[in-house]
Design an enzyme around this catalytic site. Sequence first.
Site, PDB file in Angstrom:
ATOM      1  N   LYS A  64      -0.149  -0.273   8.916  1.00 50.39           N
ATOM      2  CA  LYS A  64       0.853  -1.430   8.380  1.00 50.39           C
ATOM      3  C   LYS A  64       2.275  -0.409  10.108  1.00 50.39           C
ATOM      4  CE  LYS A  64       0.878  -0.567   4.106  1.00 50.39           C
ATOM      5  NZ  LYS A  64       1.877   0.290   2.467  1.00 50.39           N
ATOM      6  N   ASP A 100       7.168  -3.671   0.286  1.00 50.24           N
ATOM      7  CA  ASP A 100       6.775  -1.971   0.368  1.00 50.24           C
ATOM      8  C   ASP A 100       7.919  -1.499  -0.660  1.00 50.24           C
ATOM      9  OD1 ASP A 100       3.306  -1.507   0.119  1.00 50.24           O
ATOM     10  OD2 ASP A 100       3.752  -0.740   2.027  1.00 50.24           O
TER      11      ASP A 100
END
Length: 245
Positions: A64, A100
């Site tokens: 990420k 997220d």
Amino acid sequence: MARFGLIGRPLGHSWSRTYFTARFRRAGEAHTYDNFELADATALPALLAGTPDLVGLNVTIPFKQAVIPLLDAVDPLAAAVGAVNTIVVRPGHTTGHNTDVEGFRTMLLPLLGTERPRALVLGSGGASRAVVFVLRELGIKFRVVSRSRERGDLTWDMLDPVVIRACPLVINTTPLGMHPAVDGLPPLPYAAVGPRHLLVDLVYNPEETRFMHEGRTRGARVCNGLAMLHAQAEASWRLWSAVLA
Ligand SMILES: NC(=O)c1ccc[n+]([C@@H]2O[C@H](COP(=O)([O-])OP(=O)(O)OC[C@H]3O[C@@H](n4cnc5c(N)ncnc54)[C@H](OP(=O)(O)O)[C@@H]3O)[C@@H](O)[C@H]2O)c1
């Protein structure tokens, strides 16, 4: 028909492919969603070059942060968080986003109601950054626990019962306990966990991790990462749909 997928390593734990495949089928869409297990994030440009019909990618553990310098652009939220979990692919141009944050916020708010308890965030990786972003937004005081002094406020050996009692909210953002290594357990002094605690695990496979089990059997409220998975996936889908529209 468009093509989507997930990059990360390993990917055996992930339910994203199952989630999106079922979603596309329900909507009568012929889109496909594949797992692309990459040895390293630097393999992304080759994947994009070799898969020209890709419209969107999700990014999971451990890429990420590593994908950021490989993208053409990063949206302001993902840049502020410092982690990308969704990539929108237009011809010759990639943009990184972070869903997220929305996923975690959607999961956490109903669990907290009006309470804003002190928190411990276990782990300092990509998901931890999204969690910390939401905690700051909500005005929740927190400490990040890391294996390294540089990446966190506390190291694991500093977690004594006093720290645990002072933090009624504990959020696991490490992969400890994730399928297939389901015996994994964040090393906390669990005897200090009690009914005042809320233990939130971002891991959703298995449904009840050992971390959740240790909390539940001591009277704590517990939650896995399934609601977050669904909310972040829907937010990714909204970004990709804009390309298809
Ligand atoms: N439910 C959802 O929608 C959702 C969304 C995102 C992520 N997740 C889950 O959250 C987990 C983390 O994902 P991520 O993308 O943030 O991964 P990541 O970027 O690799 O970060 C994980 C962090 O956990 C810590 N860690 C890793 N191995 C550890 C170990 N053996 N012992 C102690 N700490 C360890 C590390 O922090 P330090 O180096 O600081 O120790 C690492 O940076 C995965 O299980 C993933 O499936 C779920």
